[in-house]
Write a protein that holds these residues in place. Structure first.
Motif, short mmCIF file in Angstrom:
data_model
loop_
_atom_site.label_atom_id
_atom_site.label_comp_id
_atom_site.label_asym_id
_atom_site.label_seq_id
_atom_site.Cartn_x
_atom_site.Cartn_y
_atom_site.Cartn_z
N MET A 1 0.83 -1.18 0.00
CA MET A 1 0.00 0.00 0.00
C MET A 1 0.88 1.25 0.00
N SER A 2 0.42 2.31 -0.62
CA SER A 2 1.23 3.53 -0.70
C SER A 2 1.11 4.35 0.57
N ASP A 3 2.12 5.16 0.80
CA ASP A 3 2.20 6.02 1.97
C ASP A 3 1.44 7.32 1.70
N PRO A 4 0.36 7.61 2.45
CA PRO A 4 -0.43 8.82 2.19
C PRO A 4 0.34 10.11 2.45
N THR A 5 1.40 10.07 3.24
CA THR A 5 2.16 11.29 3.51
C THR A 5 2.97 11.73 2.29
N VAL A 6 3.20 10.81 1.35
CA VAL A 6 3.97 11.14 0.16
C VAL A 6 3.30 12.27 -0.62
N ARG A 17 14.30 12.01 0.90
CA ARG A 17 13.81 10.77 1.53
C ARG A 17 14.49 9.56 0.88
N ARG A 18 14.54 9.55 -0.45
CA ARG A 18 15.16 8.43 -1.16
C ARG A 18 16.66 8.37 -0.87
N ALA A 19 17.30 9.51 -0.74
CA ALA A 19 18.72 9.54 -0.42
C ALA A 19 18.98 8.94 0.96
N GLY A 20 18.03 9.12 1.87
CA GLY A 20 18.16 8.51 3.19
C GLY A 20 18.02 6.99 3.14
N GLU A 21 17.20 6.52 2.21
CA GLU A 21 16.97 5.08 2.07
C GLU A 21 18.08 4.37 1.30
N ALA A 22 18.59 5.02 0.27
CA ALA A 22 19.58 4.39 -0.61
C ALA A 22 20.59 5.42 -1.08
N PRO A 23 21.42 5.93 -0.19
CA PRO A 23 22.32 7.03 -0.54
C PRO A 23 23.33 6.71 -1.64
N HIS A 24 23.70 5.45 -1.79
CA HIS A 24 24.76 5.09 -2.73
C HIS A 24 24.25 4.53 -4.06
N ARG A 25 22.95 4.49 -4.24
CA ARG A 25 22.39 4.02 -5.51
C ARG A 25 22.42 5.17 -6.51
#
Length: 169
Positions: A1-6, A17-25
């Protein structure tokens, strides 16, 4: 399910937010105006976005300003960094098609009345010819970005002074 805060987040917020999840990708692989393909991770892209946004803010640009972009595919890196940095400040990004006929580009510039346009030297000459009514700040990429550092590809000089200083005309 998607995150409503997005739905309440801005593009720069989502990028951080994505950089916090996968900074080296890898987040961006795009051509630079200087002829190389640049590959940036999410962490690097956020860092460049923030740095360029600070530069825009120091030059007086901010929320509500319209920042035009007249760059082709050969400057994909600069286009993305400009757009992200403008969005970071709350400015509107106004893409101009490099394939517009002169009449179309002139009309678009008159409608938009941009506070700035990020473009190449050739684009700056074209804009100066088509939109002489006022002189907002134009940023023209210098010939060597590497020598100036990763975030200094914009020159904060008014177009006429930049052209005189570089003797490109």
């Amino acid at each position: 399910m998607s995150d409503p805060t997005v739905l309440s987040l801005t593009v720069p917020d989502l990028l951080r937010r994505r950089a916090g999840e996968a900074p080296h990708r890898i987040a961006l692989s795009a051509h630079s105006i200087n002829g190389w393909r640049d590959r940036l991770t999410y962490a690097q892209l956020v860092n460049r976005m923030e740095s360029t946004a600070r530069g825009l803010a120091r030059m007086g640009f901010g929320k509500g300003d319209r920042i035009g972009v007249l760059l082709g595919n050969e400057a994909g890196r600069e286009c993305i960094l400009t757009a992200l940095s403008a969005l970071r400040l709350g400015a509107a990004v106004v893409p101009f098609n490099t394939r517009y006929a002169d009449e179309e580009l002139g009309h678009a510039l008159e409608l938009v009345e941009p506070a700035a346009v990020v473009t190449t030297t050739d684009g700056a000459h074209r804009i100066a010819r088509l939109y002489p009514q006022q002189e907002p700040w134009w940023w023209v990429q210098p010939p060597t970005i590497r020598s100036a550092g990763p975030n200094l590809w914009m020159s904060p000089l008014p177009l006429t002074r930049r052209i005189q200083a570089t003797k490109h005309c």
